[in-house]
Design a protein around this motif. Structure first.
Motif, PDB file in Angstrom:
ATOM      1  N   MET A   1       0.826  -1.195   0.000  1.00  0.00           N
ATOM      2  CA  MET A   1       0.000   0.000   0.000  1.00  0.00           C
ATOM      3  C   MET A   1       0.863   1.249   0.000  1.00  0.00           C
ATOM      4  SD  MET A   1      -3.067  -1.081   2.589  1.00  0.00           S
ATOM      5  CE  MET A   1      -2.100  -0.522   3.944  1.00  0.00           C
ATOM      6  N   GLY A   2       2.040   1.142   0.592  1.00  0.00           N
ATOM      7  CA  GLY A   2       2.886   2.323   0.635  1.00  0.00           C
ATOM      8  C   GLY A   2       2.252   3.432   1.440  1.00  0.00           C
ATOM      9  N   GLU A   3       2.561   4.638   1.076  1.00  0.00           N
ATOM     10  CA  GLU A   3       2.006   5.793   1.778  1.00  0.00           C
ATOM     11  C   GLU A   3       1.142   6.605   0.835  1.00  0.00           C
ATOM     12  OE1 GLU A   3       4.266   7.946   4.492  1.00  0.00           O
ATOM     13  OE2 GLU A   3       5.440   6.227   5.130  1.00  0.00           O
ATOM     14  N   ASP A   4       0.181   5.956   0.224  1.00  0.00           N
ATOM     15  CA  ASP A   4      -0.749   6.604  -0.691  1.00  0.00           C
ATOM     16  C   ASP A   4      -1.715   7.445   0.129  1.00  0.00           C
ATOM     17  OD1 ASP A   4      -2.765   7.324  -2.466  1.00  0.00           O
ATOM     18  OD2 ASP A   4      -2.773   5.390  -3.473  1.00  0.00           O
ATOM     19  N   GLU A   5      -1.638   8.752  -0.024  1.00  0.00           N
ATOM     20  CA  GLU A   5      -2.487   9.643   0.775  1.00  0.00           C
ATOM     21  C   GLU A   5      -3.963   9.555   0.401  1.00  0.00           C
ATOM     22  OE1 GLU A   5      -2.188  13.888  -1.426  1.00  0.00           O
ATOM     23  OE2 GLU A   5      -0.321  13.122  -0.580  1.00  0.00           O
ATOM     24  N   HIS A   6      -4.274   8.974  -0.749  1.00  0.00           N
ATOM     25  CA  HIS A   6      -5.658   8.855  -1.183  1.00  0.00           C
ATOM     26  C   HIS A   6      -6.283   7.513  -0.804  1.00  0.00           C
ATOM     27  CE1 HIS A   6      -5.153  12.563  -3.343  1.00  0.00           C
ATOM     28  NE2 HIS A   6      -4.086  12.066  -3.937  1.00  0.00           N
ATOM     29  N   LEU A   7      -5.478   6.613  -0.295  1.00  0.00           N
ATOM     30  CA  LEU A   7      -5.972   5.292   0.075  1.00  0.00           C
ATOM     31  C   LEU A   7      -6.274   5.271   1.571  1.00  0.00           C
ATOM     32  CD1 LEU A   7      -6.473   2.360  -0.867  1.00  0.00           C
ATOM     33  CD2 LEU A   7      -4.114   1.883  -0.203  1.00  0.00           C
ATOM     34  N   SER A   8      -7.557   5.213   1.918  1.00  0.00           N
ATOM     35  CA  SER A   8      -7.914   5.255   3.335  1.00  0.00           C
ATOM     36  C   SER A   8      -8.559   3.967   3.829  1.00  0.00           C
ATOM     37  CB  SER A   8      -8.844   6.434   3.608  1.00  0.00           C
ATOM     38  OG  SER A   8      -9.991   6.345   2.791  1.00  0.00           O
ATOM     39  N   VAL A   9      -8.929   3.085   2.907  1.00  0.00           N
ATOM     40  CA  VAL A   9      -9.539   1.818   3.288  1.00  0.00           C
ATOM     41  C   VAL A   9      -9.176   0.765   2.236  1.00  0.00           C
ATOM     42  CG1 VAL A   9     -11.757   2.365   2.180  1.00  0.00           C
ATOM     43  CG2 VAL A   9     -11.694   0.665   3.982  1.00  0.00           C
ATOM     44  N   VAL A  10      -8.907  -0.447   2.704  1.00  0.00           N
ATOM     45  CA  VAL A  10      -8.666  -1.575   1.803  1.00  0.00           C
ATOM     46  C   VAL A  10      -9.609  -2.707   2.197  1.00  0.00           C
ATOM     47  CG1 VAL A  10      -6.266  -1.018   1.291  1.00  0.00           C
ATOM     48  CG2 VAL A  10      -6.782  -2.498   3.212  1.00  0.00           C
ATOM     49  N   PHE A  11      -9.909  -3.551   1.238  1.00  0.00           N
ATOM     50  CA  PHE A  11     -10.800  -4.687   1.453  1.00  0.00           C
ATOM     51  C   PHE A  11     -10.041  -5.952   1.097  1.00  0.00           C
ATOM     52  CE2 PHE A  11     -13.297  -0.974   0.511  1.00  0.00           C
ATOM     53  CZ  PHE A  11     -14.252  -0.993   1.508  1.00  0.00           C
ATOM     54  N   LEU A  12     -10.039  -6.895   2.023  1.00  0.00           N
ATOM     55  CA  LEU A  12      -9.306  -8.140   1.829  1.00  0.00           C
ATOM     56  C   LEU A  12     -10.253  -9.331   1.831  1.00  0.00           C
ATOM     57  CD1 LEU A  12      -6.393  -7.542   4.349  1.00  0.00           C
ATOM     58  CD2 LEU A  12      -6.379  -7.132   1.895  1.00  0.00           C
ATOM     59  N   ALA A  13      -9.954 -10.271   0.947  1.00  0.00           N
ATOM     60  CA  ALA A  13     -10.671 -11.549   0.940  1.00  0.00           C
ATOM     61  C   ALA A  13      -9.753 -12.546   1.625  1.00  0.00           C
ATOM     62  CB  ALA A  13     -10.984 -11.971  -0.484  1.00  0.00           C
ATOM     63  N   ASP A  14     -10.105 -12.941   2.836  1.00  0.00           N
ATOM     64  CA  ASP A  14      -9.293 -13.879   3.600  1.00  0.00           C
ATOM     65  C   ASP A  14     -10.025 -15.221   3.715  1.00  0.00           C
ATOM     66  OD1 ASP A  14     -11.314 -13.214   5.372  1.00  0.00           O
ATOM     67  OD2 ASP A  14      -9.986 -12.456   6.935  1.00  0.00           O
ATOM     68  N   ARG A  15      -9.520 -16.095   4.531  1.00  0.00           N
ATOM     69  CA  ARG A  15     -10.137 -17.408   4.704  1.00  0.00           C
ATOM     70  C   ARG A  15     -11.589 -17.290   5.160  1.00  0.00           C
ATOM     71  NH1 ARG A  15      -7.347 -22.567   6.960  1.00  0.00           N
ATOM     72  NH2 ARG A  15      -5.709 -21.362   6.008  1.00  0.00           N
ATOM     73  N   HIS A  16     -11.837 -16.394   6.098  1.00  0.00           N
ATOM     74  CA  HIS A  16     -13.200 -16.187   6.586  1.00  0.00           C
ATOM     75  C   HIS A  16     -14.117 -15.795   5.432  1.00  0.00           C
ATOM     76  CE1 HIS A  16     -16.583 -14.012   8.399  1.00  0.00           C
ATOM     77  NE2 HIS A  16     -16.397 -14.798   9.450  1.00  0.00           N
ATOM     78  N   THR A  17     -13.644 -14.918   4.561  1.00  0.00           N
ATOM     79  CA  THR A  17     -14.431 -14.490   3.406  1.00  0.00           C
ATOM     80  C   THR A  17     -14.805 -15.686   2.539  1.00  0.00           C
ATOM     81  OG1 THR A  17     -13.273 -12.362   3.361  1.00  0.00           O
ATOM     82  CG2 THR A  17     -14.440 -13.016   1.360  1.00  0.00           C
TER      83      THR A  17
END
Length: 94
Positions: free
Chosen positions: A1-17
């Motif tokens: 993700m780095g330090e992207d100032e425009h990125l405030s939320v990410v969505f992950l598909a994990d095992r639970h998903t």
């Protein structure tokens, strides 16, 4: 993700998903408070009751979360609280 100032939320598909019938994604905030710049009183409040850092969202709710958090219409914590109010802890579209 780095330090992207425009990125405030990410969505992950994990095992639970993948194992869940709702396929609820894990929503994570990328915004962190810089402790050096905080008022000491606010910092103490933050320690005693930290903002939520994650919640689960149904795929149909992801777009609304992303848009509203990015535009500042709603905060990440507001969505997290709404998700926690659901019986299965999953945010769904309104």
């Amino acid at each position: 993700m780095g330090e992207d100032e425009h990125l405030s939320v990410v969505f992950l598909a994990d095992r639970h998903t993948m194992q869940s019938p709702t396929r609820a994604l894990l929503a994570l905030t990328t915004v962190w408070e810089d402790e050096a710049d905080l008022d000491p009183v606010y910092y103490q409040e933050l320690i005693e009751s930290p903002e939520p850092r994650e919640f689960r969202a149904a795929p149909a709710a992801v777009h609304a979360v992303h848009v509203n958090v990015t535009l500042g219409n709603m905060g990440f914590a507001e969505f997290a609280v709404a998700a926690s109010a659901e019986s299965d802890q999953v945010l769904r579209p309104v």
